[in-house]
Design a protein around this motif. Structure first.
Motif, PDB file in Angstrom:
ATOM      1  N   ILE A 121      -6.226 -27.175  -5.159  1.00 15.66           N
ATOM      2  CA  ILE A 121      -5.208 -26.650  -4.241  1.00 15.66           C
ATOM      3  C   ILE A 121      -5.592 -25.267  -3.729  1.00 15.66           C
ATOM      4  CG2 ILE A 121      -2.785 -25.996  -3.993  1.00 15.66           C
ATOM      5  CD1 ILE A 121      -2.236 -28.111  -6.254  1.00 15.66           C
ATOM      6  N   GLU A 122      -5.728 -25.150  -2.420  1.00 12.10           N
ATOM      7  CA  GLU A 122      -6.088 -23.887  -1.779  1.00 12.10           C
ATOM      8  C   GLU A 122      -4.870 -22.979  -1.638  1.00 12.10           C
ATOM      9  OE1 GLU A 122      -6.325 -21.368   1.849  1.00 12.10           O
ATOM     10  OE2 GLU A 122      -5.173 -23.202   1.665  1.00 12.10           O
ATOM     11  N   SER A 123      -3.711 -23.545  -1.266  1.00 10.38           N
ATOM     12  CA  SER A 123      -2.483 -22.766  -1.136  1.00 10.38           C
ATOM     13  C   SER A 123      -1.277 -23.700  -1.156  1.00 10.38           C
ATOM     14  CB  SER A 123      -2.488 -21.909   0.137  1.00 10.38           C
ATOM     15  OG  SER A 123      -2.640 -22.716   1.274  1.00 10.38           O
ATOM     16  N   VAL A 124      -0.098 -23.089  -1.349  1.00  7.59           N
ATOM     17  CA  VAL A 124       1.158 -23.838  -1.431  1.00  7.59           C
ATOM     18  C   VAL A 124       2.165 -23.186  -0.492  1.00  7.59           C
ATOM     19  CG1 VAL A 124       3.058 -24.580  -2.932  1.00  7.59           C
ATOM     20  CG2 VAL A 124       0.735 -24.407  -3.866  1.00  7.59           C
ATOM     21  N   ALA A 125       2.853 -24.005   0.282  1.00  5.11           N
ATOM     22  CA  ALA A 125       3.948 -23.527   1.125  1.00  5.11           C
ATOM     23  C   ALA A 125       5.231 -24.215   0.675  1.00  5.11           C
ATOM     24  CB  ALA A 125       3.672 -23.843   2.589  1.00  5.11           C
TER      25      ALA A 125
END
Length: 133
Positions: free
Chosen positions: A109-113
């Motif tokens: 996972i690169e990022s979470v929104a």
């Protein structure tokens, strides 16, 4: 099928009933659908709006996990969606499915929104236009 040259990210939508911890673990819990399927269901940026509106229409909020495609490309199979569940998804093409032993965590996972459902998902999608690429 896409290549890493023309696809930067793929996305996993997670309902608010499965909260994502601030510090991502090595492995997040896997949905019942993913367990039954034997792979992790993902979407391209173009596929996210309809996936969100169909499968998450009653969710108050959704976590959107962004994965760098190049990091998972070797374990992706591009497959047709099963029209029995949500009907034909015309114009959306094949969907990315992650076959890596159902592992999804901080390495992938690169990022979470976090997107809120405010009388539908259109407002969240508008606000996320520059992130959802």
């Amino acid at each position: 099928m896409a290549s890493s040259d023309d696809l930067k990210y793929v996305y996993k939508l997670v309902p608010s009933s499965a909260p994502i911890p601030e510090s991502l673990p090595d492995r997040l819990p896997v949905s019942d659908l993913d367990l039954q399927s034997g792979f992790i269901h993902l979407s391209s940026a173009r596929q996210v709006p309809n996936t969100l509106k169909f499968f998450f229409k009653d969710e108050p909020l959704v976590y959107v996990l962004r994965l760098e495609y190049a990091g998972v490309e070797d374990n992706i199979r591009w497959e047709s969606p099963d029209a029995k569940i949500c009907g034909p998804r015309d114009g959306e093409g094949m969907f990315p499915h992650l076959y890596n032993g159902l592992k999804l965590g901080k390495k992938e996972i690169e990022s979470v929104a976090v997107w809120k459902n405010e009388n539908g998902w259109d407002h969240a999608l508008e606000n996320a236009a520059s992130w959802l690429i």
